[in-house]
Design an enzyme around this catalytic site. Sequence first.
Site, PDB file in Angstrom:
ATOM      1  N   HIS A 124       0.825  -0.746  -0.200  1.00 26.03           N
ATOM      2  CA  HIS A 124       0.443  -0.219   0.107  1.00 26.03           C
ATOM      3  C   HIS A 124       0.809   1.115   0.164  1.00 26.03           C
ATOM      4  CE1 HIS A 124       0.467  -0.581   3.652  1.00 26.03           C
ATOM      5  NE2 HIS A 124       0.830   1.009   4.262  1.00 26.03           N
ATOM      6  N   ARG A 171       5.395   6.188  14.401  1.00 20.30           N
ATOM      7  CA  ARG A 171       5.039   6.858  14.150  1.00 20.30           C
ATOM      8  C   ARG A 171       4.009   7.682  12.972  1.00 20.30           C
ATOM      9  NH1 ARG A 171       1.902   6.772   9.369  1.00 20.30           N
ATOM     10  NH2 ARG A 171       1.166   5.912   7.687  1.00 20.30           N
ATOM     11  N   ASP A 186       0.212   4.693   2.064  1.00 17.07           N
ATOM     12  CA  ASP A 186      -0.358   5.227   3.128  1.00 17.07           C
ATOM     13  C   ASP A 186      -1.628   5.603   2.903  1.00 17.07           C
ATOM     14  OD1 ASP A 186       0.594   4.064   4.930  1.00 17.07           O
ATOM     15  OD2 ASP A 186       2.231   4.821   5.459  1.00 17.07           O
ATOM     16  N   HIS A 236       4.694   1.001   0.404  1.00 16.51           N
ATOM     17  CA  HIS A 236       5.149  -0.174   1.363  1.00 16.51           C
ATOM     18  C   HIS A 236       4.439  -1.829   1.894  1.00 16.51           C
ATOM     19  CE1 HIS A 236       3.720   2.908   3.375  1.00 16.51           C
ATOM     20  NE2 HIS A 236       3.428   2.072   4.494  1.00 16.51           N
TER      21      HIS A 236
HETATM   22  C1  SIN Z   1       3.350   1.162   7.499  1.00 13.02           C
HETATM   23  O1  SIN Z   1       2.504   0.639   6.746  1.00 13.02           O
HETATM   24  O2  SIN Z   1       3.154   2.658   8.030  1.00 13.02           O
HETATM   25  C2  SIN Z   1       3.490   0.598   8.941  1.00 13.02           C
HETATM   26  C3  SIN Z   1       4.844  -0.417   8.107  1.00 13.02           C
HETATM   27  C4  SIN Z   1       5.572  -1.467   9.757  1.00 13.02           C
HETATM   28  O3  SIN Z   1       4.769  -1.333  10.259  1.00 13.02           O
HETATM   29  O4  SIN Z   1       6.242  -1.574   9.189  1.00 13.02           O
END
Ligand code: SIN
Length: 289
Positions: free
Chosen positions: A103, A277, A105, A262
């Site tokens: 995805h 995050r 974000d 990612h």
């Molecule tokens: C995310 O998708 O923002 C999290 C990625 C992760 O936990 O490695």
Amino acid sequence: MGYQTIAIEKVTGGLGAEVRGVDLSRPLGDAVAGELRRALVDHLVLFFRGQRLTPEQQIAFSRLYGPLQRVPYVRPMEGFPDVIRVLKEADERRISTFGNAWHSDFSFLEEPPMASILYALEVPEHGGDTLWIDMYEAYEALSDGMKRMLRGLRAMHSGRPYGVTGAPPKDLRTSRSIGIERNNPEADREVAHPVVRRHPESGRKALFVNSIYTGRFEDMSEAESRPLLDYLYQHALRPEFACRFRWQPGSLAVWDNRCTMHYAVNDYDGSRRLLHRTQVQGEKPMLAD
Ligand code: SIN
């Protein structure tokens, strides 16, 4: 404010670079700040190691890239509305986890985040890596015929995992520790974004569809859209377009959501993984001509 000399080293032949010689807990001078902004445009994902950041310091660093954007449908950290805790507890086995599908974000927002910043506090001894894909390269590797077909197309994005239509099946166990809001009908609202977007800083074209949030092409049904979307996802996942990061406590990654996807690998049942995050406000995706 001290003088800092940074070194930037690519981690693959494509995207991703490790930045050394910078302490992100301290205010950064204009020269270093400029280099780090430029480095994100050039490398798409930046990695830093050995950092020690309070939530306030992470927020201050994140603002280097622009104003922060609050994360929708995920409970923020107590006292820090701009920070979420990406957490899986050691006893949460065989569950679906946050970010465990390809995805970009929150691409269903009118103005999706331009960048996300993830800072690791506790990581498993093995596993729990994150992977990124270079969506410029994915676009550029398509045939001229496919590029012509995608020109001007829009796709519909929605926050399905937080909504009613895409709620996880009853028998699928989801994480309790991250505090994701589910079954909010507002999240099912669709937003149209260009399938090929132009990056406002690099000027390059990137493919902008992803398997969590993109449901269909505009004016087409999901069934009609599925074969081409599946083709584009499978095409984008070539190892040549990817990089993979092994987290350590104190690692930090910044990535550009406008030209990457990612995936958080969920292969660490029995271990605790905790990251903080933040994300930076982006603009409305620009149609590439
Ligand atoms: C995310 O998708 O923002 C999290 C990625 C992760 O936990 O490695």
